[in-house]
Design an enzyme around this catalytic site. Structure first.
Site, PDB file in Angstrom:
ATOM      1  N   SER A  97     -26.962   3.868 -16.671  1.00  0.00           N
ATOM      2  CA  SER A  97     -27.821   3.300 -17.709  1.00  0.00           C
ATOM      3  C   SER A  97     -27.057   3.135 -19.024  1.00  0.00           C
ATOM      4  O   SER A  97     -26.062   2.419 -19.085  1.00  0.00           O
ATOM      5  CB  SER A  97     -29.061   4.176 -17.868  1.00  0.00           C
ATOM      6  OG  SER A  97     -30.069   3.525 -18.606  1.00  0.00           O
ATOM      7  N   ASP A 227     -35.612  -1.696 -10.266  1.00  0.00           N
ATOM      8  CA  ASP A 227     -35.339  -1.009 -11.527  1.00  0.00           C
ATOM      9  C   ASP A 227     -36.303  -1.546 -12.588  1.00  0.00           C
ATOM     10  O   ASP A 227     -36.233  -2.718 -12.970  1.00  0.00           O
ATOM     11  CB  ASP A 227     -33.885  -1.262 -11.943  1.00  0.00           C
ATOM     12  CG  ASP A 227     -33.430  -0.374 -13.085  1.00  0.00           C
ATOM     13  OD1 ASP A 227     -34.249  -0.103 -13.981  1.00  0.00           O
ATOM     14  OD2 ASP A 227     -32.256   0.033 -13.083  1.00  0.00           O
ATOM     15  N   HIS A 256     -34.687   2.912 -11.232  1.00  0.00           N
ATOM     16  CA  HIS A 256     -33.638   3.126 -12.232  1.00  0.00           C
ATOM     17  C   HIS A 256     -32.930   4.461 -12.019  1.00  0.00           C
ATOM     18  O   HIS A 256     -31.696   4.536 -12.059  1.00  0.00           O
ATOM     19  CB  HIS A 256     -34.260   3.080 -13.630  1.00  0.00           C
ATOM     20  CG  HIS A 256     -33.265   3.136 -14.736  1.00  0.00           C
ATOM     21  ND1 HIS A 256     -32.325   2.149 -14.951  1.00  0.00           N
ATOM     22  CD2 HIS A 256     -33.051   4.070 -15.708  1.00  0.00           C
ATOM     23  CE1 HIS A 256     -31.576   2.470 -15.987  1.00  0.00           C
ATOM     24  NE2 HIS A 256     -31.987   3.628 -16.466  1.00  0.00           N
TER      25      HIS A 256
END
Length: 276
Positions: A97, A227, A256
């Site tokens: 991320s 995601d 995610h």
């Protein structure tokens, strides 16, 4: 465990496990978490003989809660200070991320010989926010909502993120792990509110296009098609097009936080790529 002091005097906390002659893997966590989010990966690769290292980004976890420096250039400089202090060579840098953006910015600028490979998992590059040049991006209103929720009640906001879109626990039939939710909240609340607030701009508005173009080491890009935080179509496939030596591996229906929900799958896939 130890600390390193950066050029501006900031203390960065890190973990460093495994043989000093083992190939180093450096893990870069997502927002608003800490090195603890990598437990499943660090234990797995430690068992494979690697030297595993993970740091808490400034203002996150156990690192110093600074008044400034909460943007990608400083994050990358902090990583460079860590790599210099530990004299890391031919390292593998793995970012999730926001950490994926940190990896892209650092690897693009790293000293020759410091980095051997990189992995971007559910990562924010090339750029998240919607604009004329990025029409498929996420509207700025979404990130403004993040900021408003953080200011209004950070603790409740973190519970809602972890119990909802981050791990896909809001999907019908999802197997919910209260432990993951609690651990996400714990990590988030350990960090500084000001750092987390400013980091929203860093992860959502930073354009990593030129960073990706500069990277010349092999890069594995891993992204789940479900995601809900960093949408697949505006991230992984676009990053691979910009990389000189990139490989895209997609995961149908994965969320995610797939590294925590499916560590058995992703750990083995990363290992296979590293040893291929």
């Amino acid at each position: 465990m130890g600390t390193v002091t950066t050029s501006d005097g900031t203390t960065i906390f890190y973990k460093d496990w495994g043989p000093r002659d083992g190939r180093p893997i450096v893990f870069h966590h997502g927002w608003p978490l800490s090195a603890d989010d990598w437990d499943a990966q660090m234990l797995f690769f430690l068992a494979q003989g690697y030297r595993v290292i993970a740091h808490d980004r400034r203002g996150h976890g156990r690192s110093e809660q600074t008044a400034d420096g909460h943007e990608m250039d400083t994050y990358a400089a902090d990583v460079a200070a860590l790599a210099d202090a530990l004299d890391l060579r031919d390292a593998v840098h793995i970012g999730h991320s926001t950490g994926g953006g940190e990896v892209a910015r650092y690897v693009a600028r790293a000293e020759p010989g410091r980095v051997g490979r990189a992995v971007l998992v559910s990562a924010v590059p090339p750029v998240m926010v919607k604009s004329d040049s990025n029409p498929g991006g996420t509207p700025i209103d979404v990130f403004d909502g993040f900021r408003s929720s953080l200011v209004a009640n950070r603790s409740q906001f973190y519970i809602e993120v972890a119990s909802g879109p981050f791990y896909g626990f809001n999907r019908p039939g999802a197997e919910v792990s209260q432990g993951l939710i609690d651990n996400w909240w714990r990590q988030g609340m350990t960090g500084a509110a000001n750092a987390h607030y400013e980091c929203i701009k860093a992860f959502s508005e930073t354009d990593f296009t030129e960073d990706l173009k500069k990277i010349d080491v092999p890069v594995l890009v891993m992204h789940g098609t479900d995601d809900q935080v960093v949408p697949y179509d505006d991230a992984g496939p676009l990053s691979v097009k910009l990389l000189r030596n990139g490989t895209l591996k997609s995961y149908e229906g994965y969320p995610h936080g797939m590294l925590s929900v499916h560590p058995d799958v992703l750990n083995e896939d990363i290992l296979e790529w590293l040893t291929s």
